[in-house]
Motif scaffolding. Structure first.
Motif, short mmCIF file in Angstrom:
data_model
loop_
_atom_site.label_atom_id
_atom_site.label_comp_id
_atom_site.label_asym_id
_atom_site.label_seq_id
_atom_site.Cartn_x
_atom_site.Cartn_y
_atom_site.Cartn_z
N ARG A 59 -1.89 5.09 12.26
CA ARG A 59 -1.73 5.98 11.10
C ARG A 59 -2.74 7.12 11.14
NH1 ARG A 59 -0.83 1.96 5.91
NH2 ARG A 59 1.16 1.07 6.61
N ARG A 77 6.40 2.17 0.58
CA ARG A 77 6.62 3.55 1.03
C ARG A 77 7.55 4.37 0.13
NH1 ARG A 77 7.07 3.22 7.64
NH2 ARG A 77 4.94 2.48 7.98
N SER A 136 5.52 6.44 8.81
CA SER A 136 4.24 6.33 8.10
C SER A 136 3.55 7.68 7.92
CB SER A 136 3.31 5.36 8.84
OG SER A 136 3.13 5.77 10.18
N LYS A 168 2.34 -0.96 10.26
CA LYS A 168 2.30 -1.85 9.10
C LYS A 168 1.26 -2.94 9.34
CE LYS A 168 5.58 -5.27 10.73
NZ LYS A 168 4.63 -6.37 10.73
#
Length: 168
Positions: free
Chosen positions: A60, A136, A82, A123
């Motif tokens: 991320r 999300r 993401s 995740k």
């Protein structure tokens, strides 16, 4: 159609960002880029390898850096699922164009994704698909200029609907 800047596609893995994005880019004579490819090219690894070598938070962070500095004028941009965790990255993308949330139900996504565990999804290790989906949704809605519900639409129908929404 108004002078086209970029169109940024956001949504869950399996929502059709890359598939629909290529068709949209052809239709509008824009370049197409998948930010997952930018990440993989920068790191020299697949998304799953990045997660395996470190963790999902590192993926991320890398994604955030990539989209915060990307200059993609006149592109259809397929983001990683993401991308919305990076406020700075999303601010950069929003400055460059219209953000479209390809919204699919959890049931529809489950039908489309058969490699959830090996797909390179950023995740938490024990996070279920349902929990990730719920987490999300608010972020996708927060950044979306347009939300396109994709349930029950084939690719051509989704493309036609999106083109119509972009014109309006």
């Amino acid at each position: 159609m108004k002078k086209i800047k970029s169109i940024i596609l956001i949504g869950m893995p399996g929502a059709g960002k890359s598939t629909l994005g290529v068709l949209l880019a052809k239709e509008l004579a824009l370049d197409f880029i998948d930010t997952d490819v930018l990440i993989q090219a920068r790191e020299g690894k697949t998304l799953q390898e990045i997660i395996a070598d470190s963790d999902y938070l590192n993926l991320r962070a890398i994604e955030g850096e990539v989209i915060a500095t990307a200059q993609l004028p006149r592109h259809v941009v397929s983001t990683g699922g993401s991308a919305v965790y990076s406020a700075e990255g999303m601010a950069n993308l929003r400055e460059q164009g219209t953000v479209v949330f390809l919204q699919c139900s959890a049931d529809e996504l489950r039908r489309r994704i058969h490699n959830y565990e090996s797909r390179g999804i950023a995740k938490a290790p024990e996070q279920s698909f349902e929990d990730l989906f719920a987490e999300r949704q608010a972020l996708y809605r927060k950044y979306a200029d347009i939300t396109l519900s994709c349930d029950g639409l084939d690719l051509q129908q989704a493309l036609d609907e999106l083109l119509q929404r972009l014109q309006g």
